[in-house]
Design an enzyme around this catalytic site. Structure first.
Site, mmCIF file in Angstrom:
data_model
loop_
_atom_site.group_PDB
_atom_site.id
_atom_site.type_symbol
_atom_site.label_atom_id
_atom_site.label_comp_id
_atom_site.label_asym_id
_atom_site.label_seq_id
_atom_site.Cartn_x
_atom_site.Cartn_y
_atom_site.Cartn_z
ATOM 1 N N GLU A 35 0.868 -1.165 0.000
ATOM 2 C CA GLU A 35 0.000 0.000 0.000
ATOM 3 C C GLU A 35 0.914 1.226 0.000
ATOM 4 O OE1 GLU A 35 -2.736 0.202 3.288
ATOM 5 O OE2 GLU A 35 -3.514 2.139 2.615
ATOM 6 N N ARG A 261 5.120 -12.766 9.950
ATOM 7 C CA ARG A 261 5.796 -11.484 9.749
ATOM 8 C C ARG A 261 7.212 -11.565 10.263
ATOM 9 N NH1 ARG A 261 1.964 -7.338 9.199
ATOM 10 N NH2 ARG A 261 3.460 -5.673 9.452
ATOM 11 N N LYS A 271 4.416 0.938 9.469
ATOM 12 C CA LYS A 271 4.541 2.184 8.706
ATOM 13 C C LYS A 271 3.971 3.358 9.489
ATOM 14 C CE LYS A 271 3.389 0.074 4.586
ATOM 15 N NZ LYS A 271 2.435 0.028 3.499
HETATM 16 P P1 ATP Z 1 2.528 -1.945 7.944
HETATM 17 O O1 ATP Z 1 1.856 -2.652 9.069
HETATM 18 O O2 ATP Z 1 3.936 -1.601 8.201
HETATM 19 O O3 ATP Z 1 1.746 -0.782 7.409
HETATM 20 P P2 ATP Z 1 1.415 -3.491 5.885
HETATM 21 O O4 ATP Z 1 1.281 -4.943 5.959
HETATM 22 O O5 ATP Z 1 0.175 -2.724 6.099
HETATM 23 O O6 ATP Z 1 2.598 -3.028 6.819
HETATM 24 P P3 ATP Z 1 1.613 -3.391 3.069
HETATM 25 O O7 ATP Z 1 2.070 -2.275 2.217
HETATM 26 O O8 ATP Z 1 0.189 -3.768 3.006
HETATM 27 O O9 ATP Z 1 2.032 -2.997 4.547
HETATM 28 O O10 ATP Z 1 2.543 -4.665 2.866
HETATM 29 C C1 ATP Z 1 2.896 -5.164 1.625
HETATM 30 C C2 ATP Z 1 3.276 -6.605 1.785
HETATM 31 O O11 ATP Z 1 4.354 -6.744 2.700
HETATM 32 C C3 ATP Z 1 2.124 -7.415 2.330
HETATM 33 O O12 ATP Z 1 2.028 -8.610 1.578
HETATM 34 C C4 ATP Z 1 2.505 -7.680 3.746
HETATM 35 O O13 ATP Z 1 1.978 -8.908 4.192
HETATM 36 C C5 ATP Z 1 4.034 -7.710 3.676
HETATM 37 N N1 ATP Z 1 4.619 -7.347 4.958
HETATM 38 C C6 ATP Z 1 4.373 -6.240 5.688
HETATM 39 N N2 ATP Z 1 5.051 -6.262 6.841
HETATM 40 C C7 ATP Z 1 5.752 -7.414 6.863
HETATM 41 C C8 ATP Z 1 6.657 -8.038 7.795
HETATM 42 N N3 ATP Z 1 6.972 -7.466 8.952
HETATM 43 N N4 ATP Z 1 7.191 -9.234 7.469
HETATM 44 C C9 ATP Z 1 6.891 -9.817 6.302
HETATM 45 N N5 ATP Z 1 6.060 -9.293 5.390
HETATM 46 C C10 ATP Z 1 5.489 -8.112 5.652
HETATM 47 MG MG MG Z 2 -1.456 -3.842 4.558
#
Ligand code: ATP
Ligand code: MG
Length: 555
Positions: A35, A261, A271
């Site tokens: 995102e 994760r 983020k």
């Molecule tokens: P945040 O919680 O930091 O905002 P998010 O999951 O909302 O992270 P996205 O942009 O939706 O952020 O993530 C893109 C991809 O990265 C998704 O497939 C998500 O599952 C993966 N991802 C995010 N954080 C992690 C992590 N700590 N370890 C492994 N994969 C991750």
């Molecule tokens: Mg997300």
């Protein structure tokens, strides 16, 4: 395609799909779906390496798709930074980058199809009422009074929602599943909400936006993704992911596989929290070298190879765990010890004068650029009467096991001479300003007299040719021991996360462009930061060397 030996449970599942012929031609197609609402962090690096890595391993394809379904939080700046990060890690996505927003029309059509099949309805309940009606783990949900509207009415109302006839919150489109489902995710989740907001790509074309749970499986299906890999918090959403694709007109549906994760000690992987560090000025920006963002880690001096190696070593887990930061540090040392040239720099200079060395004499000392790489060659470092050594390499009253310089003691200056400290010069405040030493001319490295053994070997920089530089040393922003104790996380930022030192280096430093990495002998690995100017180079310490003295001191 030839068989791929699986090294983790995801590959095992993919192999099973290939064996069962689930996807034509054994194709494997993954995607990385960020995102664009912030810069990517170390956890995303794991996801990138995993998704693109599977694409490479199975000679499949990997898409980069921006999940831009939330117009109020997303920006073009983040899109560019994400592309830069993926490329920097060494991956290239299939075709053009994609956007969930490119599929808004198809999603709308598919939502209409679900309405026509009696699988979705327009609801007039407020957000609060929807929450109340949903029930909880112990209480089954209650059906909305609008749940049984006719298909015609639903189609008309949904079209009117799109046309902008209603205010935000007045109506939503919901999936018609089961308000008594044990899995709360399945209790008629919202598919579309009204947002009168401009979108960074579609502008004002839409005022209804799909929810992630609906947009994601449909985007995967449109792109003909085979394996949709996501993190564990989506496990409970998997039945919904499958439910939403129940009427998708394709025999080969994507399937969701979850993994744990990545968490790393002392590193924040949210983020939202990282944005607060930037917005509240705790750090200088998203790429501050202390940030666990990919751009921060890059500016800190890490290499893509080290980050990929790290992601490979931690593997893929099914249970949440925390990886120790020292593993990441190990990976960068492993990479740089073979490739980074060695230089001498003194971080906290103390001047020494060799009283028996002629004032106008210069000698060139030859030093190896990298003892671990015979092809790296050698360089010359000028040597003279006045030199800098590290303040910490001298102790007026040496403690036990301190083998460096002290009054009356001898040490070797690396690839030069053995010297002895004869006199300590202090200012009025009693601070040491200079050491008066003498050198033993018989002990120049390479001469027979160099066989004489002394315990300490110090690095040094000639005063006349010293390059002044700013050295930035970093410690983690957060301590490893921090528990969630209810305090705001910003209150827990460590006070010592940045130390700035006015250091000096041997003249060879001037030959390197911004971005070059080297080992400052006995001090660690450093990178030339983009804040450098011709007058004042700036270096970031990437990681220290393992320092036996520091360990002894801790004891
Ligand atoms: P945040 O919680 O930091 O905002 P998010 O999951 O909302 O992270 P996205 O942009 O939706 O952020 O993530 C893109 C991809 O990265 C998704 O497939 C998500 O599952 C993966 N991802 C995010 N954080 C992690 C992590 N700590 N370890 C492994 N994969 C991750
Ligand atoms: Mg997300």
């Amino acid at each position: 395609m030839e068989e791929v030996t699986s090294t983790n449970f995801i590959e095992t599942e993919i192999n099973n799909d290939i064996a069962a012929g689930v996807y034509a031609d054994a194709r494997v197609h993954t995607r990385f779906p960020p995102e664009p609402n912030g810069y990517l962090h170390i956890g995303h690096a794991k996801s990138i390496c995993l998704n693109f890595g599977l694409g490479e391993k199975y000679r499949g394809l990997t898409n980069l798709r921006f999940d831009d379904t939330n117009p109020t939080k997303e920006e073009e700046e983040y899109v560019r930074s994400i592309e830069e990060d993926v490329r920097w890690l060494g991956f290239e996505w299939e075709g053009e980058e994609r956007y969930a927003s490119d599929y808004f029309e198809q999603m709308y059509d598919y939502a209409c199809r679900l309405i026509r099949e009696g699988s979705a309805y327009v609801d007039d309940l407020t957000t609060e009422e929807i929450r109340e009606y949903r029930g909880d783990f112990n209480t089954p949900g209650k059906e909305s009074p609008y749940r049984n509207r006719s298909v015609e009415e639903n189609l008309r109302l949904f079209a009117e929602m799109r046309e902008g006839k209603y205010a935000e919150g007045e109506k939503v489109l919901r999936a018609k599943i089961d308000m008594a489902a044990p899995n709360i995710v399945m209790r008629d989740p919202v598919m579309y909400r009204i947002l009168h907001a401009s979108h960074h790509r579609t502008g004002d074309a839409w005022c209804i936006y799909p929810m992630y749970d609906f947009a994601h499986p449909v985007s995967d299906a449109i792109e003909r993704i085979t394996h949709s890999i996501c993190t564990l918090e989506f496990e409970a959403h998997r039945p919904l992911y499958e439910w939403f694709l129940r009427s998708w007109p394709d025999a080969e549906l994507p399937r969701q596989i979850e993994f744990a994760r990545l968490n790393v000690t002392t590193m924040i992987t949210s983020k939202r929290k990282l944005r607060r560090l930037v917005e509240e000025g705790v750090v200088t920006g998203w790429d501050d070298p202390r940030m666990p963002t990919i751009s921060g880690i890059r500016r800190r001096g890490y290499t893509p190879a080290a980050l990929r190696d790290f992601c490979e070593r931690i593997g893929v887990a099914k249970n949440d765990s925390v990886v120790d930061l020292s593993l990441l540090e190990f990976c960068i040392r492993e990479d740089l010890k073979k490739t980074a040239p060695r230089l001498m720099a003194v971080l906290e200079p103390l001047k020494i004068v060799l009283t028996n060395y002629p004032e106008d004499k210069r000698e060139m000392m030859t030093l190896e650029n990298n003892p671990e790489d015979p092809d790296a060659g050698t360089r010359e470092v000028p040597f003279g009467r006045e030199l800098y050594i590290e303040r910490a390499d001298f102790m007026e009253e040496p403690v036990k096991k301190f083998f460096r310089l002290a009054p009356g003691r001898e040490v070797r200056l690396r690839n030069a001479y053995i010297i002895r400290c004869d006199e300590v010069v202090k200012n009025e405040a009693g601070e040491i300003t200079e050491l008066r030493c003498s050198y033993d001319p018989e002990t120049r490295s390479g001469l027979p007299g160099s066989q004489r053994k002394v315990k300490g070997v110090l690095h040094w920089v000639p005063v006349a040719e010293a390059v002044p530089l700013e050295a930035r040393l970093y410690e983690p922003l957060f301590s490893q021991e921090d528990e969630d104790d209810g305090r705001d996380f910003l209150e827990k930022v460590q006070p010592n996360s940045l130390t700035v030192l006015q250091a000096v280096a041997e003249p060879a430093l001037r030959e390197y462009p911004v971005g070059s990495r080297f080992q400052f002998q006995r001090q660690g690995y450093f990178v030339l930061d983009r804040d450098s100017t011709p007058e004042q180079p700036v270096v970031n310490r990437i990681v220290g060397l393992r320092d036996t003295w520091a360990k002894l001191q801790k004891k």
